[in-house]
Design a protein around this motif. Structure first.
Motif, PDB file in Angstrom:
ATOM      1  N   ASN A  78     -20.043 -47.848   9.066  1.00  0.00           N
ATOM      2  CA  ASN A  78     -20.836 -47.203   8.017  1.00  0.00           C
ATOM      3  C   ASN A  78     -19.995 -46.314   7.111  1.00  0.00           C
ATOM      4  OD1 ASN A  78     -23.475 -47.153   6.872  1.00  0.00           O
ATOM      5  ND2 ASN A  78     -23.631 -45.020   7.468  1.00  0.00           N
ATOM      6  N   LEU A  79     -18.690 -46.588   7.054  1.00  0.00           N
ATOM      7  CA  LEU A  79     -17.793 -45.893   6.146  1.00  0.00           C
ATOM      8  C   LEU A  79     -17.070 -46.950   5.314  1.00  0.00           C
ATOM      9  CD1 LEU A  79     -16.477 -42.956   5.565  1.00  0.00           C
ATOM     10  CD2 LEU A  79     -14.516 -43.973   6.720  1.00  0.00           C
ATOM     11  N   ALA A  80     -17.411 -47.018   4.025  1.00  0.00           N
ATOM     12  CA  ALA A  80     -16.781 -47.985   3.121  1.00  0.00           C
ATOM     13  C   ALA A  80     -15.496 -47.397   2.564  1.00  0.00           C
ATOM     14  CB  ALA A  80     -17.731 -48.327   1.979  1.00  0.00           C
ATOM     15  N   VAL A  81     -14.462 -48.217   2.483  1.00  0.00           N
ATOM     16  CA  VAL A  81     -13.210 -47.804   1.856  1.00  0.00           C
ATOM     17  C   VAL A  81     -13.032 -48.656   0.606  1.00  0.00           C
ATOM     18  CG1 VAL A  81     -10.701 -47.624   2.070  1.00  0.00           C
ATOM     19  CG2 VAL A  81     -12.172 -47.085   4.037  1.00  0.00           C
ATOM     20  N   VAL A  82     -13.054 -47.993  -0.536  1.00  0.00           N
ATOM     21  CA  VAL A  82     -12.893 -48.650  -1.832  1.00  0.00           C
ATOM     22  C   VAL A  82     -11.472 -48.354  -2.290  1.00  0.00           C
ATOM     23  CG1 VAL A  82     -13.743 -48.815  -4.208  1.00  0.00           C
ATOM     24  CG2 VAL A  82     -15.357 -48.359  -2.323  1.00  0.00           C
ATOM     25  N   GLY A  83     -10.582 -49.323  -2.094  1.00  0.00           N
ATOM     26  CA  GLY A  83      -9.171 -49.131  -2.392  1.00  0.00           C
ATOM     27  C   GLY A  83      -8.795 -49.659  -3.759  1.00  0.00           C
ATOM     28  N   GLN A  84      -8.169 -48.800  -4.552  1.00  0.00           N
ATOM     29  CA  GLN A  84      -7.706 -49.198  -5.877  1.00  0.00           C
ATOM     30  C   GLN A  84      -6.782 -50.410  -5.791  1.00  0.00           C
ATOM     31  OE1 GLN A  84      -5.022 -46.429  -7.742  1.00  0.00           O
ATOM     32  NE2 GLN A  84      -5.204 -47.391  -9.736  1.00  0.00           N
ATOM     33  N   ASP A  85      -5.826 -50.390  -4.878  1.00  0.00           N
ATOM     34  CA  ASP A  85      -4.877 -51.503  -4.781  1.00  0.00           C
ATOM     35  C   ASP A  85      -5.594 -52.818  -4.514  1.00  0.00           C
ATOM     36  OD1 ASP A  85      -2.727 -49.875  -5.279  1.00  0.00           O
ATOM     37  OD2 ASP A  85      -2.016 -49.831  -3.204  1.00  0.00           O
ATOM     38  N   ASN A  86      -6.556 -52.803  -3.622  1.00  0.00           N
ATOM     39  CA  ASN A  86      -7.284 -54.028  -3.306  1.00  0.00           C
ATOM     40  C   ASN A  86      -8.020 -54.565  -4.533  1.00  0.00           C
ATOM     41  OD1 ASN A  86      -8.576 -56.142  -1.970  1.00  0.00           O
ATOM     42  ND2 ASN A  86     -10.232 -54.843  -1.297  1.00  0.00           N
ATOM     43  N   LEU A  87      -8.791 -53.723  -5.182  1.00  0.00           N
ATOM     44  CA  LEU A  87      -9.591 -54.190  -6.310  1.00  0.00           C
ATOM     45  C   LEU A  87      -8.735 -54.515  -7.526  1.00  0.00           C
ATOM     46  CD1 LEU A  87     -12.715 -51.887  -5.974  1.00  0.00           C
ATOM     47  CD2 LEU A  87     -12.475 -54.275  -5.296  1.00  0.00           C
ATOM     48  N   ARG A  88      -7.761 -53.679  -7.822  1.00  0.00           N
ATOM     49  CA  ARG A  88      -6.938 -53.901  -9.014  1.00  0.00           C
ATOM     50  C   ARG A  88      -5.939 -55.039  -8.823  1.00  0.00           C
ATOM     51  NH1 ARG A  88      -2.057 -52.884 -10.645  1.00  0.00           N
ATOM     52  NH2 ARG A  88      -1.499 -51.554  -8.893  1.00  0.00           N
ATOM     53  N   ARG A  89      -5.166 -54.970  -7.734  1.00  0.00           N
ATOM     54  CA  ARG A  89      -4.094 -55.956  -7.545  1.00  0.00           C
ATOM     55  C   ARG A  89      -4.588 -57.266  -6.950  1.00  0.00           C
ATOM     56  NH1 ARG A  89       0.235 -52.327  -4.570  1.00  0.00           N
ATOM     57  NH2 ARG A  89      -0.718 -53.454  -2.878  1.00  0.00           N
ATOM     58  N   ASP A  90      -5.442 -57.176  -5.909  1.00  0.00           N
ATOM     59  CA  ASP A  90      -5.831 -58.388  -5.192  1.00  0.00           C
ATOM     60  C   ASP A  90      -7.034 -59.091  -5.818  1.00  0.00           C
ATOM     61  OD1 ASP A  90      -3.770 -57.751  -3.454  1.00  0.00           O
ATOM     62  OD2 ASP A  90      -5.097 -56.811  -1.986  1.00  0.00           O
ATOM     63  N   VAL A  91      -8.089 -58.351  -6.096  1.00  0.00           N
ATOM     64  CA  VAL A  91      -9.297 -58.984  -6.645  1.00  0.00           C
ATOM     65  C   VAL A  91      -9.088 -59.399  -8.090  1.00  0.00           C
ATOM     66  CG1 VAL A  91     -11.733 -58.628  -7.216  1.00  0.00           C
ATOM     67  CG2 VAL A  91     -10.840 -57.799  -5.025  1.00  0.00           C
ATOM     68  N   LEU A  92      -8.612 -58.479  -8.935  1.00  0.00           N
ATOM     69  CA  LEU A  92      -8.480 -58.777 -10.360  1.00  0.00           C
ATOM     70  C   LEU A  92      -7.080 -59.218 -10.780  1.00  0.00           C
ATOM     71  CD1 LEU A  92     -10.539 -55.822 -11.879  1.00  0.00           C
ATOM     72  CD2 LEU A  92     -11.310 -58.168 -11.436  1.00  0.00           C
ATOM     73  N   ARG A  93      -6.082 -58.920  -9.967  1.00  0.00           N
ATOM     74  CA  ARG A  93      -4.671 -59.154 -10.303  1.00  0.00           C
ATOM     75  C   ARG A  93      -4.370 -58.609 -11.698  1.00  0.00           C
ATOM     76  NH1 ARG A  93      -0.730 -64.235 -10.511  1.00  0.00           N
ATOM     77  NH2 ARG A  93       1.104 -63.098  -9.818  1.00  0.00           N
ATOM     78  N   GLU A  94      -4.647 -57.326 -11.828  1.00  0.00           N
ATOM     79  CA  GLU A  94      -4.576 -56.653 -13.116  1.00  0.00           C
ATOM     80  C   GLU A  94      -3.534 -55.538 -13.067  1.00  0.00           C
ATOM     81  OE1 GLU A  94      -8.102 -55.097 -15.835  1.00  0.00           O
ATOM     82  OE2 GLU A  94      -7.978 -53.952 -13.982  1.00  0.00           O
ATOM     83  N   ARG A  95      -2.875 -55.289 -14.177  1.00  0.00           N
ATOM     84  CA  ARG A  95      -1.955 -54.151 -14.284  1.00  0.00           C
ATOM     85  C   ARG A  95      -2.768 -52.875 -14.451  1.00  0.00           C
ATOM     86  NH1 ARG A  95       3.054 -56.099 -14.454  1.00  0.00           N
ATOM     87  NH2 ARG A  95       3.433 -58.117 -15.393  1.00  0.00           N
ATOM     88  N   ASP A  96      -2.171 -51.753 -14.056  1.00  0.00           N
ATOM     89  CA  ASP A  96      -2.856 -50.459 -14.171  1.00  0.00           C
ATOM     90  C   ASP A  96      -2.636 -49.920 -15.583  1.00  0.00           C
ATOM     91  OD1 ASP A  96      -4.200 -48.144 -13.715  1.00  0.00           O
ATOM     92  OD2 ASP A  96      -2.827 -47.362 -12.215  1.00  0.00           O
ATOM     93  N   ARG A  97      -3.654 -50.113 -16.421  1.00  0.00           N
ATOM     94  CA  ARG A  97      -3.580 -49.689 -17.821  1.00  0.00           C
ATOM     95  C   ARG A  97      -4.837 -48.926 -18.199  1.00  0.00           C
ATOM     96  NH1 ARG A  97      -1.303 -55.418 -19.639  1.00  0.00           N
ATOM     97  NH2 ARG A  97       0.878 -54.969 -19.245  1.00  0.00           N
TER      98      ARG A  97
END
Length: 184
Positions: A38-57
Motif C-alpha cells: 500500500n505504498l506506491a513509489v513513483v520514480g522519475q527515472d522509471n517514467l521518464r527513461r523507461d516508460v517514455l524514453r524521454e530526455r529531461d527537458r
C-alpha cells in the motif's frame, strides 16, 4: 475555479529529491520495505527513461505523467513516494500543486549530498554497464547545489544521515510509522 483535491485525509505523500547518487531510490525502497504494501513509489527515472524514453527537458511529458501517476495512486488510497532528481526549475509547479492539493499529510525532503560524496557513492554502484554509461563527467554536469523547491517546503537531510536513519525519520515525520499497512 473549483479547488482540485487528491487523495484522502489518511494518505501520505512523500517527495524525495536530490542529485544523482544522493540516496533517493534507496530511501524510497527502504520506506517500502519498512512499511509494506500500500505504498506506491513513483520514480522519475522509471517514467521518464523507461516508460517514455524521454530526455529531461523543461515542459517534457514526463512531468505531467509523474503528477498524474502520483494523483492516481493517492486517489486509489495508496501512500505515495515521488522520487527523482526533479530539478526545481522544471518540476516545482507540478510538485507544489500536488502537495497543495493533497488532502492528507504531505512532506518533501531534499537529500543534500556534496559533489565529492556523490562521485564516491556513484562509484560503489554494482552495475558495471551503468557506471560505463554514466560517468563522473555526467554527474558533474547534472549536479545542482541545493536545488530547493520554492517556499521552503522541503526538509533538507544532509549526507551525514545514514540510510536507516533517513528512513526512520521520514516514517516518523509523515506518520507512516503509526499507520497499518494494507495487504492489497
Amino acid at each position: 475555479m473549483p479547488v482540485v483535491t487528491v487523495g484522502t485525509r489518511e494518505t501520505r505523500l512523500i517527495v524525495l529529491r536530490g542529485n544523482s547518487a544522493s540516496g533517493k531510490s534507496s530511501a524510497a525502497a527502504g520506506l517500502r520495505e519498512r512499511f509494506g504494501r500500500n505504498l506506491a513509489v513513483v520514480g522519475q527515472d522509471n517514467l521518464r527513461r523507461d516508460v517514455l524514453r524521454e530526455r529531461d527537458r523543461p515542459g517534457a511529458a514526463n512531468i505531467g505523467l509523474i503528477g498524474m501517476t502520483a494523483r492516481y495512486a493517492l486517489d486509489a488510497g495508496f501512500h505515495t513516494v515521488v522520487e527523482g532528481i526533479l530539478y526545481a526549475d522544471r518540476y516545482a509547479a507540478m510538485l507544489t500543486d500536488l502537495v497543495r492539493e493533497h488532502r492528507g499529510v504531505s512532506r518533501c525532503y531534499y537529500l543534500d549530498v556534496p559533489l565529492a560524496e556523490t562521485l564516491r557513492r556513484h562509484a560503489t554502484k554494482g552495475d558495471a554497464a551503468y557506471l560505463t554509461h554514466v560517468t563522473d563527467d555526467h554527474l558533474r554536469d547534472w549536479y545542482r547545489e541545493r536545488d530547493l523547491l520554492p517556499g521552503g517546503i522541503e526538509t533538507v537531510i544532509d549526507a551525514s544521515s545514514a540510510l536507516a536513519d533517513t528512513v526512520t525519520r521520514i516514517m516518523r515525520e509523515t506518520g507512516l510509522d503509526m499507520v497499518p499497512a494494507v495487504d492489497r
